[in-house]
Design a protein around this motif. Structure first.
Motif, PDB file in Angstrom:
ATOM      1  N   ASP A  36     -14.479  54.679 -30.167  1.00  0.00           N
ATOM      2  CA  ASP A  36     -14.000  56.004 -30.547  1.00  0.00           C
ATOM      3  C   ASP A  36     -14.180  56.242 -32.055  1.00  0.00           C
ATOM      4  OD1 ASP A  36     -12.499  58.235 -31.215  1.00  0.00           O
ATOM      5  OD2 ASP A  36     -10.898  57.767 -29.804  1.00  0.00           O
ATOM      6  N   PRO A  37     -15.071  57.173 -32.439  1.00  0.00           N
ATOM      7  CA  PRO A  37     -15.338  57.399 -33.863  1.00  0.00           C
ATOM      8  C   PRO A  37     -14.087  57.815 -34.644  1.00  0.00           C
ATOM      9  CG  PRO A  37     -16.883  58.654 -32.486  1.00  0.00           C
ATOM     10  CD  PRO A  37     -15.871  58.060 -31.565  1.00  0.00           C
ATOM     11  N   SER A  38     -13.150  58.515 -33.979  1.00  0.00           N
ATOM     12  CA  SER A  38     -11.956  58.953 -34.710  1.00  0.00           C
ATOM     13  C   SER A  38     -11.020  57.771 -34.989  1.00  0.00           C
ATOM     14  CB  SER A  38     -11.222  60.062 -33.946  1.00  0.00           C
ATOM     15  OG  SER A  38     -10.618  59.544 -32.790  1.00  0.00           O
ATOM     16  N   VAL A  39     -11.068  56.751 -34.136  1.00  0.00           N
ATOM     17  CA  VAL A  39     -10.305  55.522 -34.392  1.00  0.00           C
ATOM     18  C   VAL A  39     -10.978  54.734 -35.519  1.00  0.00           C
ATOM     19  CG1 VAL A  39      -9.588  53.308 -33.389  1.00  0.00           C
ATOM     20  CG2 VAL A  39      -9.390  55.422 -32.043  1.00  0.00           C
ATOM     21  N   ALA A  40     -12.306  54.618 -35.430  1.00  0.00           N
ATOM     22  CA  ALA A  40     -13.057  53.870 -36.444  1.00  0.00           C
ATOM     23  C   ALA A  40     -12.893  54.490 -37.826  1.00  0.00           C
ATOM     24  CB  ALA A  40     -14.535  53.816 -36.060  1.00  0.00           C
ATOM     25  N   ALA A  41     -12.780  55.823 -37.877  1.00  0.00           N
ATOM     26  CA  ALA A  41     -12.695  56.527 -39.155  1.00  0.00           C
ATOM     27  C   ALA A  41     -11.425  56.176 -39.934  1.00  0.00           C
ATOM     28  CB  ALA A  41     -12.754  58.038 -38.918  1.00  0.00           C
ATOM     29  N   ARG A  42     -10.428  55.638 -39.246  1.00  0.00           N
ATOM     30  CA  ARG A  42      -9.180  55.282 -39.933  1.00  0.00           C
ATOM     31  C   ARG A  42      -9.317  54.019 -40.778  1.00  0.00           C
ATOM     32  NH1 ARG A  42      -4.580  58.005 -37.415  1.00  0.00           N
ATOM     33  NH2 ARG A  42      -3.331  56.748 -38.841  1.00  0.00           N
ATOM     34  N   ALA A  43     -10.323  53.181 -40.443  1.00  0.00           N
ATOM     35  CA  ALA A  43     -10.479  51.913 -41.158  1.00  0.00           C
ATOM     36  C   ALA A  43     -11.038  52.145 -42.558  1.00  0.00           C
ATOM     37  CB  ALA A  43     -11.400  50.990 -40.363  1.00  0.00           C
ATOM     38  N   ARG A  44     -10.935  51.126 -43.406  1.00  0.00           N
ATOM     39  CA  ARG A  44     -11.498  51.222 -44.762  1.00  0.00           C
ATOM     40  C   ARG A  44     -12.996  51.059 -44.757  1.00  0.00           C
ATOM     41  NH1 ARG A  44      -9.054  46.946 -48.632  1.00  0.00           N
ATOM     42  NH2 ARG A  44     -10.993  47.440 -49.675  1.00  0.00           N
ATOM     43  N   ARG A  45     -13.489  50.329 -43.758  1.00  0.00           N
ATOM     44  CA  ARG A  45     -14.894  49.951 -43.726  1.00  0.00           C
ATOM     45  C   ARG A  45     -15.366  49.944 -42.293  1.00  0.00           C
ATOM     46  NH1 ARG A  45     -17.485  45.121 -45.469  1.00  0.00           N
ATOM     47  NH2 ARG A  45     -15.787  43.767 -44.826  1.00  0.00           N
ATOM     48  N   GLN A  46     -16.632  50.298 -42.094  1.00  0.00           N
ATOM     49  CA  GLN A  46     -17.157  50.270 -40.736  1.00  0.00           C
ATOM     50  C   GLN A  46     -18.359  49.345 -40.628  1.00  0.00           C
ATOM     51  OE1 GLN A  46     -17.462  53.869 -38.560  1.00  0.00           O
ATOM     52  NE2 GLN A  46     -15.810  54.854 -39.709  1.00  0.00           N
ATOM     53  N   VAL A  47     -18.350  48.605 -39.534  1.00  0.00           N
ATOM     54  CA  VAL A  47     -19.461  47.727 -39.196  1.00  0.00           C
ATOM     55  C   VAL A  47     -19.982  48.219 -37.853  1.00  0.00           C
ATOM     56  CG1 VAL A  47     -20.014  45.366 -38.468  1.00  0.00           C
ATOM     57  CG2 VAL A  47     -18.501  45.740 -40.432  1.00  0.00           C
ATOM     58  N   THR A  48     -21.300  48.359 -37.742  1.00  0.00           N
ATOM     59  CA  THR A  48     -21.841  48.796 -36.448  1.00  0.00           C
ATOM     60  C   THR A  48     -22.693  47.681 -35.849  1.00  0.00           C
ATOM     61  OG1 THR A  48     -23.762  49.779 -37.507  1.00  0.00           O
ATOM     62  CG2 THR A  48     -21.889  51.230 -37.123  1.00  0.00           C
ATOM     63  N   ILE A  49     -22.738  47.672 -34.529  1.00  0.00           N
ATOM     64  CA  ILE A  49     -23.611  46.737 -33.810  1.00  0.00           C
ATOM     65  C   ILE A  49     -24.530  47.551 -32.916  1.00  0.00           C
ATOM     66  CG2 ILE A  49     -23.739  44.718 -32.315  1.00  0.00           C
ATOM     67  CD1 ILE A  49     -20.987  43.950 -32.990  1.00  0.00           C
ATOM     68  N   HIS A  50     -25.828  47.321 -33.082  1.00  0.00           N
ATOM     69  CA  HIS A  50     -26.828  47.933 -32.209  1.00  0.00           C
ATOM     70  C   HIS A  50     -27.752  46.842 -31.739  1.00  0.00           C
ATOM     71  CE1 HIS A  50     -26.245  52.292 -32.376  1.00  0.00           C
ATOM     72  NE2 HIS A  50     -25.741  52.073 -33.582  1.00  0.00           N
ATOM     73  N   ASP A  51     -27.816  46.675 -30.384  1.00  0.00           N
ATOM     74  CA  ASP A  51     -28.777  45.710 -29.864  1.00  0.00           C
ATOM     75  C   ASP A  51     -28.582  44.325 -30.472  1.00  0.00           C
ATOM     76  OD1 ASP A  51     -30.570  45.919 -27.908  1.00  0.00           O
ATOM     77  OD2 ASP A  51     -32.153  46.873 -29.104  1.00  0.00           O
ATOM     78  N   GLY A  52     -27.333  43.933 -30.661  1.00  0.00           N
ATOM     79  CA  GLY A  52     -27.051  42.616 -31.222  1.00  0.00           C
ATOM     80  C   GLY A  52     -27.251  42.500 -32.717  1.00  0.00           C
ATOM     81  N   ARG A  53     -27.571  43.649 -33.379  1.00  0.00           N
ATOM     82  CA  ARG A  53     -27.756  43.630 -34.838  1.00  0.00           C
ATOM     83  C   ARG A  53     -26.526  44.216 -35.518  1.00  0.00           C
ATOM     84  NH1 ARG A  53     -32.937  44.853 -33.633  1.00  0.00           N
ATOM     85  NH2 ARG A  53     -34.388  43.242 -34.278  1.00  0.00           N
ATOM     86  N   LEU A  54     -25.942  43.419 -36.399  1.00  0.00           N
ATOM     87  CA  LEU A  54     -24.758  43.843 -37.142  1.00  0.00           C
ATOM     88  C   LEU A  54     -25.209  44.561 -38.407  1.00  0.00           C
ATOM     89  CD1 LEU A  54     -21.804  42.884 -36.447  1.00  0.00           C
ATOM     90  CD2 LEU A  54     -22.052  41.297 -38.325  1.00  0.00           C
ATOM     91  N   ALA A  55     -24.646  45.749 -38.652  1.00  0.00           N
ATOM     92  CA  ALA A  55     -24.956  46.460 -39.895  1.00  0.00           C
ATOM     93  C   ALA A  55     -23.663  46.827 -40.595  1.00  0.00           C
ATOM     94  CB  ALA A  55     -25.778  47.710 -39.594  1.00  0.00           C
ATOM     95  N   VAL A  56     -23.581  46.469 -41.880  1.00  0.00           N
ATOM     96  CA  VAL A  56     -22.362  46.703 -42.660  1.00  0.00           C
ATOM     97  C   VAL A  56     -22.589  47.932 -43.523  1.00  0.00           C
ATOM     98  CG1 VAL A  56     -20.774  45.714 -44.337  1.00  0.00           C
ATOM     99  CG2 VAL A  56     -21.969  44.223 -42.710  1.00  0.00           C
ATOM    100  N   ARG A  57     -21.646  48.873 -43.434  1.00  0.00           N
ATOM    101  CA  ARG A  57     -21.795  50.095 -44.234  1.00  0.00           C
ATOM    102  C   ARG A  57     -20.906  50.046 -45.451  1.00  0.00           C
ATOM    103  NH1 ARG A  57     -20.980  55.188 -40.607  1.00  0.00           N
ATOM    104  NH2 ARG A  57     -21.120  54.091 -38.655  1.00  0.00           N
TER     105      ARG A  57
END
Ligand SMILES: Nc1ncnc2c1ncn2[C@@H]1O[C@H](COP(=O)(O)OP(=O)(O)OP(=O)(O)O)[C@@H](O)[C@H]1O
Ligand SMILES: [Mg+2]
Length: 224
Positions: A203-224
């Protein structure tokens, strides 16, 4: 410099199969004490795989995972299990409470493996229930609480042993929007008190509450 709570050093996970599935490609990630990180990604991207590694339910098949500076890959299973009980507080989408036990008994289960005296565990459980705003419902059966109340009890249970990491898997997935908002406010307050928090969510609205977001696509971790 304090030691990070979570440190992935080229950590990856391949399920043996056959055929082998590369569920998490070699990844680097540092989560410092008191951080609040959201992990998002589509279905099948590797979120549960990542959560199982970070939550000490599984070990990487390559690279290293260190919690509080301890490399878990080199630990015997039994030691890793006791580290999990001591250092990870889990919160699940479906609460996982014992319905025929009271709120305070459920919270006490969070400190069962620490070898503390029962009276001390009971006192600690009552204190953390107070903190999540449920002191008046401490004696109620978990099965008779609302969904939002159950999740607040689950958060209390996760916090009672003072974990290094509060690890939440879709913590609002089963809640109506008002209860979800209250649970997210509580998680934010827990973070502000200095607790390290990770929330895995679709849920993007839940994720937006965090200080930092990390995404996973196809087993690839990306730190924003
Ligand atoms: N035990 C297993 N053995 C083999 N492959 C697995 C195993 N567990 C997961 N996988 C595969 O690894 C990949 C990542 O799965 P994972 O469960 O981590 O995804 P996810 O992001 O949690 O998905 P969802 O949002 O649907 O829960 C998928 O391709 C999945 O089929
Ligand atoms: Mg999953």
């Amino acid at each position: 410099m304090s030691v990070p709570v979570v440190e992935l050093r080229g950590a990856g996970k391949t399920y043996p199969g056959p055929p082998p599935v590369v569920a998490l490609r070699p990844s680097d990630l540092v989560i410092d004490r008191s951080d609040y990180v959201a992990v998002t990604g589509p279905s099948g991207s590797g979120k549960s795989t990542w959560l199982n590694l970070v939550g000490l339910l599984d070990t990487p098949t390559e690279g290293q995972y260190l919690i509080d500076g301890v490399d878990v890959g080199s630990l015997p299973e039994r030691v890793r299990m006791s580290m999990r009980a001591e250092r990870i507080g889990f919160v699940f989408q479906s609460f996982h409470l014992l319905p025929h036990r009271t709120a305070v008994e459920n919270v006490m289960l969070g400190s069962l493996y620490l070898g503390r005296r029962r009276a001390d565990r009971q006192r600690a459980a009552a204190a953390v229930l107070e903190r999540v705003g449920l002191a008046p419902r401490a004696g109620a059966l978990a099965g008779e609480l609302s969904g939002g109340e159950r999740q607040r009890v689950a958060i209390a249970r996760a916090l009672v042993a003072d974990p290094s990491l509060l690890l939440c898997d879709e913590p609002t997935g089963n809640l109506d929007s008002a209860s979800a908002a209250r649970v997210l406010d509580l998680i934010e307050e827990v973070h502000r008190s200095g607790q390290t928090v990770v929330v895995v969510t679709h849920d993007p609205s839940v994720a937006a509450r965090a200080r930092r977001q990390v995404t996973i696509h196809d087993g690839r971790l990306a730190v924003r």
